[in-house]
Design a protein around this motif. Structure first.
Motif, PDB file in Angstrom:
ATOM      1  N   GLN A  63       0.809  -1.215   0.000  1.00  0.00           N
ATOM      2  CA  GLN A  63       0.000   0.000   0.000  1.00  0.00           C
ATOM      3  C   GLN A  63       0.844   1.267   0.000  1.00  0.00           C
ATOM      4  O   GLN A  63       0.323   2.370  -0.132  1.00  0.00           O
ATOM      5  N   ALA A  64       2.167   1.105   0.158  1.00  0.00           N
ATOM      6  CA  ALA A  64       3.053   2.272   0.184  1.00  0.00           C
ATOM      7  C   ALA A  64       4.443   1.883  -0.308  1.00  0.00           C
ATOM      8  O   ALA A  64       4.799   0.704  -0.360  1.00  0.00           O
ATOM      9  N   ILE A  65       5.212   2.900  -0.649  1.00  0.00           N
ATOM     10  CA  ILE A  65       6.615   2.776  -1.012  1.00  0.00           C
ATOM     11  C   ILE A  65       7.397   3.587   0.013  1.00  0.00           C
ATOM     12  O   ILE A  65       7.034   4.727   0.322  1.00  0.00           O
ATOM     13  N   LYS A  66       8.482   3.000   0.520  1.00  0.00           N
ATOM     14  CA  LYS A  66       9.347   3.710   1.462  1.00  0.00           C
ATOM     15  C   LYS A  66      10.705   3.923   0.809  1.00  0.00           C
ATOM     16  O   LYS A  66      11.293   2.989   0.271  1.00  0.00           O
ATOM     17  N   THR A  67      11.183   5.169   0.845  1.00  0.00           N
ATOM     18  CA  THR A  67      12.528   5.469   0.393  1.00  0.00           C
ATOM     19  C   THR A  67      13.320   5.990   1.586  1.00  0.00           C
ATOM     20  O   THR A  67      12.777   6.689   2.443  1.00  0.00           O
ATOM     21  N   VAL A  68      14.578   5.627   1.623  1.00  0.00           N
ATOM     22  CA  VAL A  68      15.490   6.105   2.657  1.00  0.00           C
ATOM     23  C   VAL A  68      16.737   6.591   1.933  1.00  0.00           C
ATOM     24  O   VAL A  68      17.233   5.920   1.029  1.00  0.00           O
ATOM     25  N   HIS A  69      17.234   7.773   2.302  1.00  0.00           N
ATOM     26  CA  HIS A  69      18.461   8.256   1.663  1.00  0.00           C
ATOM     27  C   HIS A  69      19.350   8.949   2.682  1.00  0.00           C
ATOM     28  O   HIS A  69      18.892   9.427   3.722  1.00  0.00           O
ATOM     29  N   SER A  70      20.632   8.967   2.374  1.00  0.00           N
ATOM     30  CA  SER A  70      21.624   9.576   3.253  1.00  0.00           C
ATOM     31  C   SER A  70      22.720  10.219   2.404  1.00  0.00           C
ATOM     32  O   SER A  70      23.247   9.592   1.498  1.00  0.00           O
ATOM     33  N   VAL A  71      23.018  11.467   2.714  1.00  0.00           N
ATOM     34  CA  VAL A  71      24.083  12.191   2.037  1.00  0.00           C
ATOM     35  C   VAL A  71      25.340  12.118   2.905  1.00  0.00           C
ATOM     36  O   VAL A  71      25.279  12.421   4.106  1.00  0.00           O
ATOM     37  N   ASN A  72      26.441  11.711   2.291  1.00  0.00           N
ATOM     38  CA  ASN A  72      27.731  11.599   2.982  1.00  0.00           C
ATOM     39  C   ASN A  72      27.608  10.828   4.299  1.00  0.00           C
ATOM     40  O   ASN A  72      28.053  11.287   5.351  1.00  0.00           O
ATOM     41  N   ASP A  73      27.006   9.648   4.192  1.00  0.00           N
ATOM     42  CA  ASP A  73      26.880   8.735   5.331  1.00  0.00           C
ATOM     43  C   ASP A  73      26.321   9.407   6.578  1.00  0.00           C
ATOM     44  O   ASP A  73      26.828   9.236   7.684  1.00  0.00           O
ATOM     45  N   GLY A  74      25.265  10.181   6.395  1.00  0.00           N
ATOM     46  CA  GLY A  74      24.530  10.700   7.535  1.00  0.00           C
ATOM     47  C   GLY A  74      24.661  12.178   7.804  1.00  0.00           C
ATOM     48  O   GLY A  74      24.048  12.682   8.746  1.00  0.00           O
ATOM     49  N   ALA A  75      25.421  12.905   7.004  1.00  0.00           N
ATOM     50  CA  ALA A  75      25.495  14.352   7.197  1.00  0.00           C
ATOM     51  C   ALA A  75      24.091  14.958   7.059  1.00  0.00           C
ATOM     52  O   ALA A  75      23.752  15.943   7.713  1.00  0.00           O
ATOM     53  N   TYR A  76      23.293  14.362   6.196  1.00  0.00           N
ATOM     54  CA  TYR A  76      21.898  14.746   5.987  1.00  0.00           C
ATOM     55  C   TYR A  76      21.197  13.520   5.428  1.00  0.00           C
ATOM     56  O   TYR A  76      21.805  12.704   4.738  1.00  0.00           O
ATOM     57  N   GLY A  77      19.932  13.390   5.723  1.00  0.00           N
ATOM     58  CA  GLY A  77      19.189  12.282   5.154  1.00  0.00           C
ATOM     59  C   GLY A  77      17.717  12.393   5.454  1.00  0.00           C
ATOM     60  O   GLY A  77      17.265  13.331   6.120  1.00  0.00           O
ATOM     61  N   GLY A  78      16.985  11.409   4.956  1.00  0.00           N
ATOM     62  CA  GLY A  78      15.555  11.420   5.198  1.00  0.00           C
ATOM     63  C   GLY A  78      14.880  10.146   4.761  1.00  0.00           C
ATOM     64  O   GLY A  78      15.486   9.280   4.131  1.00  0.00           O
ATOM     65  N   GLU A  79      13.620  10.050   5.150  1.00  0.00           N
ATOM     66  CA  GLU A  79      12.773   8.920   4.780  1.00  0.00           C
ATOM     67  C   GLU A  79      11.457   9.441   4.231  1.00  0.00           C
ATOM     68  O   GLU A  79      10.902  10.400   4.748  1.00  0.00           O
ATOM     69  N   SER A  80      10.985   8.780   3.184  1.00  0.00           N
ATOM     70  CA  SER A  80       9.711   9.149   2.558  1.00  0.00           C
ATOM     71  C   SER A  80       8.766   7.968   2.557  1.00  0.00           C
ATOM     72  O   SER A  80       9.198   6.820   2.447  1.00  0.00           O
ATOM     73  N   MET A  81       7.496   8.271   2.634  1.00  0.00           N
ATOM     74  CA  MET A  81       6.440   7.287   2.431  1.00  0.00           C
ATOM     75  C   MET A  81       5.559   7.835   1.318  1.00  0.00           C
ATOM     76  O   MET A  81       5.085   8.971   1.399  1.00  0.00           O
ATOM     77  N   ILE A  82       5.377   7.024   0.276  1.00  0.00           N
ATOM     78  CA  ILE A  82       4.567   7.400  -0.880  1.00  0.00           C
ATOM     79  C   ILE A  82       3.374   6.458  -0.926  1.00  0.00           C
ATOM     80  O   ILE A  82       3.543   5.240  -0.786  1.00  0.00           O
ATOM     81  N   PHE A  83       2.177   6.989  -1.128  1.00  0.00           N
ATOM     82  CA  PHE A  83       0.981   6.156  -1.165  1.00  0.00           C
ATOM     83  C   PHE A  83      -0.090   6.814  -2.028  1.00  0.00           C
ATOM     84  O   PHE A  83       0.038   7.983  -2.398  1.00  0.00           O
ATOM     85  N   TRP A  84      -1.113   6.046  -2.347  1.00  0.00           N
ATOM     86  CA  TRP A  84      -2.237   6.567  -3.114  1.00  0.00           C
ATOM     87  C   TRP A  84      -3.287   7.051  -2.131  1.00  0.00           C
ATOM     88  O   TRP A  84      -3.722   6.311  -1.255  1.00  0.00           O
ATOM     89  N   ASP A  85      -3.707   8.313  -2.263  1.00  0.00           N
ATOM     90  CA  ASP A  85      -4.750   8.891  -1.413  1.00  0.00           C
ATOM     91  C   ASP A  85      -6.052   8.849  -2.204  1.00  0.00           C
ATOM     92  O   ASP A  85      -6.221   9.601  -3.174  1.00  0.00           O
ATOM     93  N   GLU A  86      -6.915   7.964  -1.803  1.00  0.00           N
ATOM     94  CA  GLU A  86      -8.177   7.752  -2.516  1.00  0.00           C
ATOM     95  C   GLU A  86      -9.038   9.016  -2.520  1.00  0.00           C
ATOM     96  O   GLU A  86      -9.632   9.373  -3.548  1.00  0.00           O
ATOM     97  N   LYS A  87      -9.113   9.700  -1.396  1.00  0.00           N
ATOM     98  CA  LYS A  87      -9.944  10.898  -1.307  1.00  0.00           C
ATOM     99  C   LYS A  87      -9.446  11.992  -2.246  1.00  0.00           C
ATOM    100  O   LYS A  87     -10.224  12.642  -2.928  1.00  0.00           O
ATOM    101  N   ARG A  88      -8.118  12.167  -2.313  1.00  0.00           N
ATOM    102  CA  ARG A  88      -7.543  13.203  -3.168  1.00  0.00           C
ATOM    103  C   ARG A  88      -7.328  12.723  -4.597  1.00  0.00           C
ATOM    104  O   ARG A  88      -6.987  13.528  -5.474  1.00  0.00           O
ATOM    105  N   GLN A  89      -7.465  11.390  -4.818  1.00  0.00           N
ATOM    106  CA  GLN A  89      -7.217  10.799  -6.131  1.00  0.00           C
ATOM    107  C   GLN A  89      -5.843  11.218  -6.643  1.00  0.00           C
ATOM    108  O   GLN A  89      -5.682  11.673  -7.782  1.00  0.00           O
TER     109      GLN A  89
END
Length: 174
Positions: A63-89
């Protein structure tokens, strides 16, 4: 006989695992799943390299896609969750960062090019960035990403990079 049944069941399970169920609206991301990427975000004229490593995975029973990324082994990074929102189509995502800000937005697919186009609202950014527009295009094993930021009310060029598919590696945070 029970060994034969166990063998057949393990083969069936293996095929099902290889063809994991994914929400139909997330199929555009299937080529990314289970893969690792690396891109060079080094700005022109800078000597310190900025290497971005990321991974993509199917989560929440497809039901979702998770991405994880890190710049220079942790100097900066983040996690995303991507999904389909039925209400917003719409494809919707949330992105949480090690810098203390987060974003949320929508994605669409450009029918002419197949590029994934995102518009995100930025919350709590200390540099005055309030929105980000980006475009990601996958061609074979290369992913090109370009972005621009709305900063202090004006759109400015953001980062751009070409990512290569790489061998699995640990995504590091500090």
């Amino acid at each position: 006989m029970k060994y034969l049944i166990a063998f057949v069941l393990s083969c069936v399970w293996g095929v099902q695992a290889a063809e994991a169920v994914l929400h139909p609206k997330l199929e555009v991301f299937r080529p990314f799943l289970g893969s690792f990427w690396q891109g060079d975000l080094t700005e022109p004229g800078k000597t310190e390299r900025m290497l971005d490593k990321s991974s993509w995975q199917r989560v929440l029973n497809g039901q979702a896609i998770k991405t994880v990324h890190s710049v220079n082994d942790g100097a900066y990074g983040g996690e995303s969750m991507i999904f389909w929102d039925e209400k917003r189509q719409s494809l919707v995502f949330y992105y949480f960062t090690t810098a203390g800000f987060y974003t949320h937005g929508t994605m669409s697919v450009d029918a002419a090019t197949g590029a994934i186009v995102a518009l995100e609202q930025v919350e709590n950014n200390q540099q005055g960035i309030t929105q980000v527009r980006s475009r990601s295009l996958l061609q074979g094993d290369k992913l090109t990403v370009e972005s621009e930021y709305q900063k202090n009310g004006e759109w400015v060029k953001g980062h751009s990079a070409q990512y290569q598919r790489t061998e699995p590696s640990e995504i590091i945070f500090r």
